[in-house]
Design a protein around this motif. Structure first.
Motif, PDB file in Angstrom:
ATOM      1  N   SER A   3       0.820  -1.221   0.000  1.00 49.33           N
ATOM      2  CA  SER A   3       0.000   0.000   0.000  1.00 49.33           C
ATOM      3  C   SER A   3       0.854   1.270   0.000  1.00 49.33           C
ATOM      4  O   SER A   3       0.469   2.272  -0.601  1.00 49.33           O
ATOM      5  CB  SER A   3      -0.958  -0.002   1.197  1.00 49.33           C
ATOM      6  OG  SER A   3      -0.236  -0.004   2.426  1.00 49.33           O
ATOM      7  N   ASP A  41       0.439   4.238  -2.641  1.00 50.38           N
ATOM      8  CA  ASP A  41       0.279   5.585  -2.092  1.00 50.38           C
ATOM      9  C   ASP A  41       1.262   6.548  -2.763  1.00 50.38           C
ATOM     10  O   ASP A  41       0.884   7.625  -3.260  1.00 50.38           O
ATOM     11  CB  ASP A  41       0.522   5.513  -0.582  1.00 50.38           C
ATOM     12  CG  ASP A  41       0.407   6.856   0.121  1.00 50.38           C
ATOM     13  OD1 ASP A  41       0.317   7.903  -0.556  1.00 50.38           O
ATOM     14  OD2 ASP A  41       0.411   6.872   1.363  1.00 50.38           O
ATOM     15  N   ARG A  67       0.643   9.938  -5.231  1.00 48.16           N
ATOM     16  CA  ARG A  67       1.147  11.269  -4.891  1.00 48.16           C
ATOM     17  C   ARG A  67       1.930  11.831  -6.080  1.00 48.16           C
ATOM     18  O   ARG A  67       1.756  12.996  -6.462  1.00 48.16           O
ATOM     19  CB  ARG A  67       2.049  11.208  -3.655  1.00 48.16           C
ATOM     20  CG  ARG A  67       2.712  12.554  -3.322  1.00 48.16           C
ATOM     21  CD  ARG A  67       3.650  12.406  -2.135  1.00 48.16           C
ATOM     22  NE  ARG A  67       2.910  12.212  -0.909  1.00 48.16           N
ATOM     23  CZ  ARG A  67       2.484  13.202  -0.126  1.00 48.16           C
ATOM     24  NH1 ARG A  67       2.739  14.472  -0.465  1.00 48.16           N
ATOM     25  NH2 ARG A  67       1.835  12.957   0.986  1.00 48.16           N
ATOM     26  N   SER A  78      -5.869   9.528   2.817  1.00 45.70           N
ATOM     27  CA  SER A  78      -5.163   8.251   2.945  1.00 45.70           C
ATOM     28  C   SER A  78      -6.177   7.113   2.933  1.00 45.70           C
ATOM     29  O   SER A  78      -7.387   7.346   3.012  1.00 45.70           O
ATOM     30  CB  SER A  78      -4.357   8.218   4.242  1.00 45.70           C
ATOM     31  OG  SER A  78      -5.219   8.215   5.362  1.00 45.70           O
ATOM     32  N   ALA A  79      -5.681   5.880   2.861  1.00 43.80           N
ATOM     33  CA  ALA A  79      -6.568   4.719   2.779  1.00 43.80           C
ATOM     34  C   ALA A  79      -7.487   4.636   3.997  1.00 43.80           C
ATOM     35  O   ALA A  79      -8.640   4.197   3.892  1.00 43.80           O
ATOM     36  CB  ALA A  79      -5.739   3.441   2.639  1.00 43.80           C
ATOM     37  N   GLU A 113     -11.074   6.246   3.880  1.00 41.44           N
ATOM     38  CA  GLU A 113     -12.126   5.764   2.961  1.00 41.44           C
ATOM     39  C   GLU A 113     -13.490   5.567   3.635  1.00 41.44           C
ATOM     40  O   GLU A 113     -14.514   6.002   3.088  1.00 41.44           O
ATOM     41  CB  GLU A 113     -11.651   4.470   2.283  1.00 41.44           C
ATOM     42  CG  GLU A 113     -12.491   4.044   1.089  1.00 41.44           C
ATOM     43  CD  GLU A 113     -13.577   3.055   1.466  1.00 41.44           C
ATOM     44  OE1 GLU A 113     -14.458   2.796   0.637  1.00 41.44           O
ATOM     45  OE2 GLU A 113     -13.548   2.538   2.614  1.00 41.44           O
ATOM     46  N   GLU A 145      -6.448   1.720  -5.962  1.00 48.12           N
ATOM     47  CA  GLU A 145      -5.952   2.711  -6.920  1.00 48.12           C
ATOM     48  C   GLU A 145      -7.048   3.717  -7.275  1.00 48.12           C
ATOM     49  O   GLU A 145      -6.795   4.922  -7.379  1.00 48.12           O
ATOM     50  CB  GLU A 145      -5.434   2.024  -8.180  1.00 48.12           C
ATOM     51  CG  GLU A 145      -4.132   1.258  -7.977  1.00 48.12           C
ATOM     52  CD  GLU A 145      -3.559   0.730  -9.277  1.00 48.12           C
ATOM     53  OE1 GLU A 145      -3.640   1.433 -10.297  1.00 48.12           O
ATOM     54  OE2 GLU A 145      -3.024  -0.396  -9.275  1.00 48.12           O
ATOM     55  N   TRP A 187      -7.554   6.190  -4.267  1.00 47.14           N
ATOM     56  CA  TRP A 187      -6.518   7.214  -4.170  1.00 47.14           C
ATOM     57  C   TRP A 187      -6.550   8.145  -5.381  1.00 47.14           C
ATOM     58  O   TRP A 187      -6.322   9.349  -5.254  1.00 47.14           O
ATOM     59  CB  TRP A 187      -5.140   6.562  -4.027  1.00 47.14           C
ATOM     60  CG  TRP A 187      -4.728   6.416  -2.578  1.00 47.14           C
ATOM     61  CD1 TRP A 187      -5.053   7.246  -1.552  1.00 47.14           C
ATOM     62  CD2 TRP A 187      -3.947   5.367  -2.009  1.00 47.14           C
ATOM     63  NE1 TRP A 187      -4.513   6.796  -0.368  1.00 47.14           N
ATOM     64  CE2 TRP A 187      -3.820   5.645  -0.617  1.00 47.14           C
ATOM     65  CE3 TRP A 187      -3.335   4.229  -2.513  1.00 47.14           C
ATOM     66  CZ2 TRP A 187      -3.102   4.830   0.253  1.00 47.14           C
ATOM     67  CZ3 TRP A 187      -2.612   3.417  -1.646  1.00 47.14           C
ATOM     68  CH2 TRP A 187      -2.500   3.713  -0.284  1.00 47.14           C
ATOM     69  N   ARG A 226      -7.778  11.967  -4.307  1.00 49.06           N
ATOM     70  CA  ARG A 226      -6.690  12.942  -4.372  1.00 49.06           C
ATOM     71  C   ARG A 226      -6.865  13.918  -5.530  1.00 49.06           C
ATOM     72  O   ARG A 226      -6.497  15.092  -5.414  1.00 49.06           O
ATOM     73  CB  ARG A 226      -5.344  12.209  -4.444  1.00 49.06           C
ATOM     74  CG  ARG A 226      -5.050  11.469  -3.149  1.00 49.06           C
ATOM     75  CD  ARG A 226      -3.747  10.732  -3.132  1.00 49.06           C
ATOM     76  NE  ARG A 226      -3.517  10.183  -1.799  1.00 49.06           N
ATOM     77  CZ  ARG A 226      -2.424   9.529  -1.437  1.00 49.06           C
ATOM     78  NH1 ARG A 226      -1.437   9.336  -2.305  1.00 49.06           N
ATOM     79  NH2 ARG A 226      -2.302   9.064  -0.211  1.00 49.06           N
TER      80      ARG A 226
END
Length: 441
Positions: free
Chosen positions: A74, A78, A82, A266-267, A270, A379, A382, A386
């Motif tokens: 992960s 991540d 970014r 971040s995860a 969620e 995926e 994120w 983001r």
């Protein structure tokens, strides 16, 4: 379809009854002389039959793509998302006009695969490896389109086009094997012996579980499936969001309340971002990367609700048809994330439960459910969370005669093994002053 019997499943209950409850009968793949026996030398995983070899390969694929592997990797995923936001930010500030984000999404997904499989990363969309892969993938997916397989349905056509197609398939096989042989040699010649998936597969060659052709076509499946579906989904969702500023506004409000302006999602966030989660689920339903799933195949006669299903039939999951079913989704032609607002379970959990509770069928069904479903969901989370934390997505299409912006035409698609929107024009506008600091600080 010519000499082949095709059964099209466009009902959620039928999919559940046949592909899930009778998965032992409906989990194979149709034999295809050119594209399975010749192109992949019967070494593929995704398109291979449901046999002892498949059952041997499935745990190997799960080592890289399963839920445990995704949790383990992960931090890698991540970091790549970014970097994706950094790349989009820089691309948006370096050009005055607009951009088409497909290639940036594709690079992020590809980088995850190259790091896992090769322990190497790509710098940007100008990287020679990325360009070679993009061309190679485009040609491969163009070749395996069903319009190139008409002789499977009408054998008489082999008299007219067989030799030409045969040569194309052989040439593509040479390109595939040459491309991945170079990657395998890279790993073999790495003096540092960095840990990666190809090295683990080479150990299985030493143990006589696999041979090097197995590795070539397993890696081919991973590279193709691991890059195109997620990047296609993100390309569609971005276009849909550009057409729906009111949806963006609600997402921005949720992100500001839950995340604030001092960090990226971040995860662990969620569960607290139900509207972001709903946008992703609705995006997969509304404009997913696949219209028809990879064909299933039944090798024995079967009966279902008074219908005779003959042996050697091709069985197709019509995802597009189910996703546009008015009985299942109210006003299915509308993009309405609210329809999924109260659904908290992941698509992976729902896909293995009652068909009535499924959010969408984008990952297939039954025993051939997408192996990488957990990675794809992470995926997508994120990517979407983001993207909306960093940017306001603006449609940059030309103005119409009435002086208003022409919406992106979501009915126009480039149809192949995966479905892409036609090239469109958007702008990414940073949402607040902290975006640059958080991305590059």
């Amino acid at each position: 379809m010519g000499q082949q019997c095709w059964i099209i499943l466009t009902g959620d209950k039928v999919v559940s009854d046949l592909l899930q409850k009778r998965g032992g009968k409906y989990s194979s793949r149709p034999p295809n002389y050119y594209f399975y026996q010749i192109l992949t030398r019967s070494k593929g995983f995704i398109n291979g039959p449901y046999d002892e070899r498949y059952k041997k390969l499935a745990p190997i694929m799960l080592e890289l793509l399963g839920q445990r592997a995704v949790k383990k990797n992960s931090d890698l995923i991540d970091s790549q998302f970014r970097i994706l936001m950094q790349n989009l930010y820089q691309a948006s500030t370096n050009i005055e006009d607009s951009l088409y984000p497909k290639y940036y999404f594709q690079l992020a997904s590809l980088n995850i695969i190259t790091i896992l499989c090769l322990a190497k990363s790509l710098k940007d969309i100008e990287d020679p490896f990325y360009k070679e892969f993009e061309i190679f993938t485009k040609n491969y997916l163009e070749l395996i389109k069903i319009t190139n397989r008409l002789s499977d349905f009408f054998p008489i056509l082999r008299l007219f086009s067989g030799n030409k197609l045969y040569r194309r398939v052989f040439e593509e096989r040479r390109i595939i094997e040459s491309f991945y042989e170079k990657l395998i040699e890279e790993v073999k010649n790495d003096s540092e012996e960095k840990l990666c998936f190809i090295r683990r597969l080479l150990h299985k060659v030493d143990e006589e579980m696999l041979d090097e052709l197995d590795i070539i076509y397993l890696i081919n499946d991973i590279f193709l499936a691991g890059t195109d579906t997620v990047s296609s989904s993100l390309t569609w969702i971005t276009a849909v969001l550009a057409n729906n500023p009111q949806v963006q506004y609600k997402a921005h409000q949720e992100l500001d309340q839950v995340i604030g302006h001092s960090r990226l999602p971040s995860a662990s966030d969620e569960p607290n971002l139900p509207y972001i989660r709903a946008i992703i689920k609705e995006g997969q339903r509304y404009r997913g990367p696949i219209y028809l799933g990879v064909p299933h195949y039944i090798e024995e006669d079967d009966e279902y609700n008074g219908y005779h299903i003959p042996a050697n039939s091709v069985v197709i999951l019509n995802q597009y048809g189910i996703h546009k079913d008015e009985r299942r989704y109210e006003n299915p032609k509308e993009f309405k994330p609210e329809r999924f607002f109260d659904i908290t379970e992941s698509s992976a959990v729902l896909a293995n439960g009652n068909y009535q509770n499924r959010d969408h069928f984008g990952f297939g069904a039954g025993r051939r459910l997408c192996t990488a479903i957990h990675m794809a969901e992470l995926e997508l989370f994120w990517g979407v969370s983001r993207l909306l934390w960093c940017f306001k997505i603006e449609n940059a299409s030309p103005l119409g005669k009435d002086g208003k912006q022409i919406p992106i035409d979501l009915e126009k698609a480039c149809i192949g093994a995966t479905i892409w929107p036609e090239k469109y024009h958007i702008k990414f506008i940073k949402r607040h002053d902290n975006v640059e600091k958080v991305l590059f600080g």
